[in-house]
Design a protein around this motif. Structure first.
Motif, mmCIF file in Angstrom:
data_model
loop_
_atom_site.group_PDB
_atom_site.id
_atom_site.type_symbol
_atom_site.label_atom_id
_atom_site.label_comp_id
_atom_site.label_asym_id
_atom_site.label_seq_id
_atom_site.Cartn_x
_atom_site.Cartn_y
_atom_site.Cartn_z
ATOM 1 N N GLY A 45 29.644 14.406 13.536
ATOM 2 C CA GLY A 45 30.198 15.739 12.547
ATOM 3 C C GLY A 45 30.266 14.940 11.144
ATOM 4 O O GLY A 45 30.301 15.483 10.121
ATOM 5 N N ASP A 46 31.127 13.881 11.438
ATOM 6 C CA ASP A 46 31.420 13.322 9.947
ATOM 7 C C ASP A 46 30.381 12.753 9.296
ATOM 8 O O ASP A 46 30.290 12.889 8.079
ATOM 9 C CB ASP A 46 32.315 11.900 10.243
ATOM 10 C CG ASP A 46 33.691 12.276 10.935
ATOM 11 O OD1 ASP A 46 34.094 13.517 10.722
ATOM 12 O OD2 ASP A 46 34.561 11.355 11.559
ATOM 13 N N ALA A 47 29.328 12.461 10.009
ATOM 14 C CA ALA A 47 27.904 11.834 9.202
ATOM 15 C C ALA A 47 27.547 12.939 8.718
ATOM 16 O O ALA A 47 26.800 12.928 7.621
ATOM 17 C CB ALA A 47 27.101 11.273 10.271
ATOM 18 N N LEU A 48 27.442 14.206 9.308
ATOM 19 C CA LEU A 48 26.852 15.388 8.773
ATOM 20 C C LEU A 48 27.458 15.712 7.632
ATOM 21 O O LEU A 48 26.855 16.087 6.370
ATOM 22 C CB LEU A 48 26.709 16.519 9.683
ATOM 23 C CG LEU A 48 26.011 17.629 9.370
ATOM 24 C CD1 LEU A 48 24.568 17.335 9.074
ATOM 25 C CD2 LEU A 48 26.239 18.545 10.457
ATOM 26 N N LEU A 49 28.824 15.813 7.681
ATOM 27 C CA LEU A 49 29.647 16.301 6.293
ATOM 28 C C LEU A 49 29.629 15.137 5.403
ATOM 29 O O LEU A 49 29.292 15.397 4.076
ATOM 30 C CB LEU A 49 31.185 16.192 6.883
ATOM 31 C CG LEU A 49 32.021 16.603 5.725
ATOM 32 C CD1 LEU A 49 31.646 18.050 5.163
ATOM 33 C CD2 LEU A 49 33.554 16.674 6.327
ATOM 34 N N ASP A 50 29.569 13.873 5.603
ATOM 35 C CA ASP A 50 29.299 12.868 4.439
ATOM 36 C C ASP A 50 28.042 13.106 3.703
ATOM 37 O O ASP A 50 27.787 12.991 2.492
ATOM 38 C CB ASP A 50 29.522 11.600 5.048
ATOM 39 C CG ASP A 50 30.791 11.321 5.416
ATOM 40 O OD1 ASP A 50 32.029 11.995 5.138
ATOM 41 O OD2 ASP A 50 31.053 10.184 6.337
ATOM 42 N N ALA A 51 26.953 13.543 4.418
ATOM 43 C CA ALA A 51 25.782 13.430 4.000
ATOM 44 C C ALA A 51 25.520 14.777 3.173
ATOM 45 O O ALA A 51 25.006 14.819 1.973
ATOM 46 C CB ALA A 51 24.603 13.677 4.923
ATOM 47 N N ASP A 52 26.263 15.785 3.651
ATOM 48 C CA ASP A 52 26.252 16.918 2.779
ATOM 49 C C ASP A 52 27.259 16.745 1.460
ATOM 50 O O ASP A 52 26.690 17.524 0.307
ATOM 51 C CB ASP A 52 26.914 18.211 3.390
ATOM 52 C CG ASP A 52 25.880 18.660 4.675
ATOM 53 O OD1 ASP A 52 24.739 18.470 4.559
ATOM 54 O OD2 ASP A 52 26.480 19.559 5.356
ATOM 55 N N ILE A 53 28.114 16.086 1.666
ATOM 56 C CA ILE A 53 28.898 15.742 0.310
ATOM 57 C C ILE A 53 28.204 15.146 -0.790
ATOM 58 O O ILE A 53 28.112 15.224 -1.931
ATOM 59 C CB ILE A 53 30.224 15.435 0.681
ATOM 60 C CG1 ILE A 53 31.083 16.227 1.357
ATOM 61 C CG2 ILE A 53 30.895 14.875 -0.579
ATOM 62 C CD1 ILE A 53 32.386 15.429 2.024
ATOM 63 N N LEU A 54 27.255 13.980 -0.287
ATOM 64 C CA LEU A 54 26.578 13.365 -0.976
ATOM 65 C C LEU A 54 25.524 13.933 -1.846
ATOM 66 O O LEU A 54 25.215 13.948 -2.799
ATOM 67 C CB LEU A 54 26.021 11.974 -0.227
ATOM 68 C CG LEU A 54 25.366 11.060 -0.996
ATOM 69 C CD1 LEU A 54 26.002 10.235 -2.092
ATOM 70 C CD2 LEU A 54 24.770 9.795 0.006
ATOM 71 N N ALA A 55 24.626 14.610 -0.987
ATOM 72 C CA ALA A 55 23.806 15.740 -1.550
ATOM 73 C C ALA A 55 24.224 16.558 -2.533
ATOM 74 O O ALA A 55 23.605 16.691 -3.500
ATOM 75 C CB ALA A 55 23.184 16.271 -0.447
ATOM 76 N N ALA A 56 25.533 17.140 -2.350
ATOM 77 C CA ALA A 56 26.146 17.950 -3.250
ATOM 78 C C ALA A 56 26.245 17.310 -4.431
ATOM 79 O O ALA A 56 26.008 17.851 -5.800
ATOM 80 C CB ALA A 56 27.173 18.767 -2.678
ATOM 81 N N GLN A 57 27.026 15.926 -4.496
ATOM 82 C CA GLN A 57 27.277 15.268 -5.643
ATOM 83 C C GLN A 57 25.827 14.902 -6.356
ATOM 84 O O GLN A 57 25.892 14.928 -7.688
ATOM 85 C CB GLN A 57 28.024 13.892 -5.388
ATOM 86 C CG GLN A 57 29.437 14.292 -4.911
ATOM 87 C CD GLN A 57 29.858 13.163 -4.097
ATOM 88 O OE1 GLN A 57 29.299 12.172 -3.726
ATOM 89 N NE2 GLN A 57 31.386 13.093 -4.216
ATOM 90 N N GLN A 58 24.842 14.423 -5.709
ATOM 91 C CA GLN A 58 23.649 14.236 -6.511
ATOM 92 C C GLN A 58 23.253 15.380 -6.856
ATOM 93 O O GLN A 58 22.435 15.174 -8.357
ATOM 94 C CB GLN A 58 22.506 13.435 -5.300
ATOM 95 C CG GLN A 58 23.179 11.975 -4.877
ATOM 96 C CD GLN A 58 22.297 11.647 -3.740
ATOM 97 O OE1 GLN A 58 21.591 12.434 -3.103
ATOM 98 N NE2 GLN A 58 22.518 10.485 -3.419
#
Length: 89
Positions: free
Chosen positions: A72-85
């Motif tokens: 879940g943390d990996a999924l959230l981290d990837a979503d945050i990174l994608a949103a920032q990008q």
């Protein structure tokens, strides 16, 4: 393809979607393992097999919960990174 997107940008977006889907599928599988094990523990408690339920919780549920929350943390981290990008592009 979205207007203004180059072929490489569209390809990169497709790759991100595939990676996201893999992370989501991994999260869902780990959540199922957790909920199935938790249900088994609850059934053992209802059968008054508390010692067995406690053993299963310590030996199995705790490590499964860790892998589930890590996914879940990996999924959230990837979503945050994608949103920032996305916000920066």
């Amino acid at each position: 393809m979205k207007p203004g997107w180059s072929g490489s940008r569209a390809l990169a977006a497709t790759g991100l979607l595939i990676a996201h889907r893999r992370r989501l599928d991994d999260f869902i599988a780990k959540r199922k393992a957790y909920t199935d094990t938790r249900q088994k523990i609850l059934e053992l408690i209802e059968q008054d097999k508390r010692a067995e339920a406690l053993r299963l919780a310590h030996e199995t549920l705790t490590p499964i919960y860790k892998t589930y929350t890590d996914a879940g943390d990996a999924l959230l981290d990837a979503d945050i990174l994608a949103a920032q990008q996305t916000a920066e592009s």
